[in-house]
Design an enzyme around this catalytic site. Sequence first.
Site, PDB file in Angstrom:
ATOM      1  N   HIS A  14       6.793 -26.992  -1.550  1.00 12.17           N
ATOM      2  CA  HIS A  14       6.107 -28.078  -2.259  1.00 12.17           C
ATOM      3  C   HIS A  14       5.002 -27.542  -3.158  1.00 12.17           C
ATOM      4  O   HIS A  14       4.163 -28.301  -3.630  1.00 12.17           O
ATOM      5  CB  HIS A  14       5.564 -29.082  -1.236  1.00 12.17           C
ATOM      6  CG  HIS A  14       6.663 -29.736  -0.461  1.00 12.17           C
ATOM      7  ND1 HIS A  14       7.123 -31.007  -0.734  1.00 12.17           N
ATOM      8  CD2 HIS A  14       7.441 -29.260   0.553  1.00 12.17           C
ATOM      9  CE1 HIS A  14       8.126 -31.294   0.096  1.00 12.17           C
ATOM     10  NE2 HIS A  14       8.336 -30.241   0.878  1.00 12.17           N
ATOM     11  N   LYS A  50     -14.262   0.973  -3.604  1.00 14.25           N
ATOM     12  CA  LYS A  50     -15.310   1.391  -2.663  1.00 14.25           C
ATOM     13  C   LYS A  50     -16.373   2.199  -3.394  1.00 14.25           C
ATOM     14  O   LYS A  50     -17.572   2.024  -3.178  1.00 14.25           O
ATOM     15  CB  LYS A  50     -14.709   2.268  -1.551  1.00 14.25           C
ATOM     16  CG  LYS A  50     -13.786   1.541  -0.613  1.00 14.25           C
ATOM     17  CD  LYS A  50     -13.355   2.486   0.505  1.00 14.25           C
ATOM     18  CE  LYS A  50     -12.212   1.909   1.288  1.00 14.25           C
ATOM     19  NZ  LYS A  50     -11.557   2.891   2.156  1.00 14.25           N
ATOM     20  N   GLU A 104       0.832  -1.200   0.000  1.00 12.39           N
ATOM     21  CA  GLU A 104       0.000   0.000   0.000  1.00 12.39           C
ATOM     22  C   GLU A 104       0.874   1.261   0.000  1.00 12.39           C
ATOM     23  O   GLU A 104       0.446   2.324  -0.444  1.00 12.39           O
ATOM     24  CB  GLU A 104      -0.923  -0.009   1.229  1.00 12.39           C
ATOM     25  CG  GLU A 104      -2.289   0.562   0.945  1.00 12.39           C
ATOM     26  CD  GLU A 104      -3.313   0.260   2.024  1.00 12.39           C
ATOM     27  OE1 GLU A 104      -4.449  -0.082   1.679  1.00 12.39           O
ATOM     28  OE2 GLU A 104      -2.985   0.363   3.221  1.00 12.39           O
TER      29      GLU A 104
HETATM   30  O1  PA5 Z   1      -3.182   1.538   5.928  1.00 11.01           O
HETATM   31  C1  PA5 Z   1      -4.290   2.034   5.797  1.00 11.01           C
HETATM   32  O2  PA5 Z   1      -4.483   3.244   5.948  1.00 11.01           O
HETATM   33  C2  PA5 Z   1      -5.500   1.184   5.471  1.00 11.01           C
HETATM   34  O3  PA5 Z   1      -5.139  -0.134   5.230  1.00 11.01           O
HETATM   35  C3  PA5 Z   1      -6.499   1.229   6.612  1.00 11.01           C
HETATM   36  O4  PA5 Z   1      -5.879   0.780   7.784  1.00 11.01           O
HETATM   37  C4  PA5 Z   1      -7.726   0.357   6.315  1.00 11.01           C
HETATM   38  O5  PA5 Z   1      -8.298   0.730   5.109  1.00 11.01           O
HETATM   39  C5  PA5 Z   1      -8.750   0.493   7.434  1.00 11.01           C
HETATM   40  O6  PA5 Z   1      -9.149   1.822   7.571  1.00 11.01           O
HETATM   41  P1  PA5 Z   1      -9.913   2.335   8.841  1.00 11.01           P
HETATM   42  O7  PA5 Z   1      -9.018   2.181  10.016  1.00 11.01           O
HETATM   43  O8  PA5 Z   1     -10.224   3.768   8.543  1.00 11.01           O
HETATM   44  O9  PA5 Z   1     -11.154   1.515   8.980  1.00 11.01           O
END
Ligand code: PA5
Length: 449
Positions: A311, A425, A290
Amino acid sequence: MNHIQLDITKATSFLNEGAVKAYESKVKAAQKSLENATCPGNDFLGWLHLPSSITPAFLDEVQTVADILREKCEVIVVAGIGGSYLGARAVIEALGNSFAWLVNDKHNPAIVFAGNNIGEDYLFELSDYLKDKRFGVINISKSGTTTETALAFRLLKKQCEAQLGKDEARQVIVAITDAKRGAARAAADKEGYKTFVIPDNVGGRFSVLTPVGLLPIACAGFDIQALVAGATDMEKLTGPEVPFEQNIAAQYAAVRNALYADKGKKIEIMVNYQPKLHFIAEWWKQLYGESEGKEHKGIFPASCDFTTDLHSMGQWIQEGERSIFETVISVEKPARELLFPNDEENLDGLNFLAGKRVDEVNKMAELGTLLAHVDGGVPNIRISVPELNAYYIGQLIYFFEIGCGISGNLLGVNPFNQPGVETYKKNMFALLDKPGYEVESKAIKERLK
Ligand code: PA5
């Protein structure tokens, strides 16, 4: 105190001489821009000196809440996704008993996870499992509006209230969210839940050392002081004043970028030889994926559990396209000792292993694999962890975080945002006719005709 070690010699042998050293000035500049908050995403640098800024009083507060939940609950459901989930699970699994869910442990509540998927079967089966249990919920969402988590939390809240009554439910529901914004904050304030704040300047995937990770980890019975101590020591060991050659995070960031940019190694496989580390790799994949995968750039973070996946994926790694490198997390000393027994009949032909520790067999599998994969053209980075305890896991967490901050900078992206996550989303909300998405709903339905 000992610390985790990095060996990049089996990776630099694939690079031109001096290729890693050539990154020194860029790494220094990246670290400076993190320290001075002049880098892209500079409003999300709260993680950088987080370990050393955590006070004993704060850890006590987290521990106190954990102790209440531990006393009142047989099961604690941790609801969260992405950065609001993976760190806690990674640490709990790395430190816990591999069969924790089968162990009838009077002292430690079972920790289960929800809000990280929308599987109807999963949620139904969870509800069924909880129906005769005293359970509590830790609802974790920075935005407070993430669909997966909010959906699970609504179900869990209703079930908890139905089983315990509203007043008692309030005592075992904790919210970890933004200080002011979001539906999770509004609900927590209205219901009077105990809450912890996720600092504004700490992004989800860098939040494991905030209550997001600390509370579930403390609930599971692990030592959050030692975890933070390990991270704090690693913060010192990887600071900008540490010479490039001695700074393991700088070396890691440099070598992986050199492999990517100079040799076209586009995939990094995080490998472990301990099943307990599966979720450390899942957490790492989110952290690096990310953070770096943007602007059509970035190393693809993958993972394998060895020897299991030797494996299955072993064939691809040995002889598939040469676009990969491996980073192995090797644990020097297992917590338990198990000697392989002698057998008089020796029907399985394994008496040559009699008297050896199982770990010796594992270590030889690891060494044999390292040599085979390097011979097969796969550069190898090795991270050696003295043992699996909270202190070293704390070191590992900060090592990967700072390595990621530096590495994303070297790549020239903003490692602290995730704009690409919004696209699915938007489509999902349009397809579900969420109020406010009328235009998108019409457009997407047209497109699907
Ligand atoms: O690293 C990030 O920002 C994302 O992976 C969030 O942690 C994830 O989308 C969850 O978001 P939130 O804590 O707002 O529910």
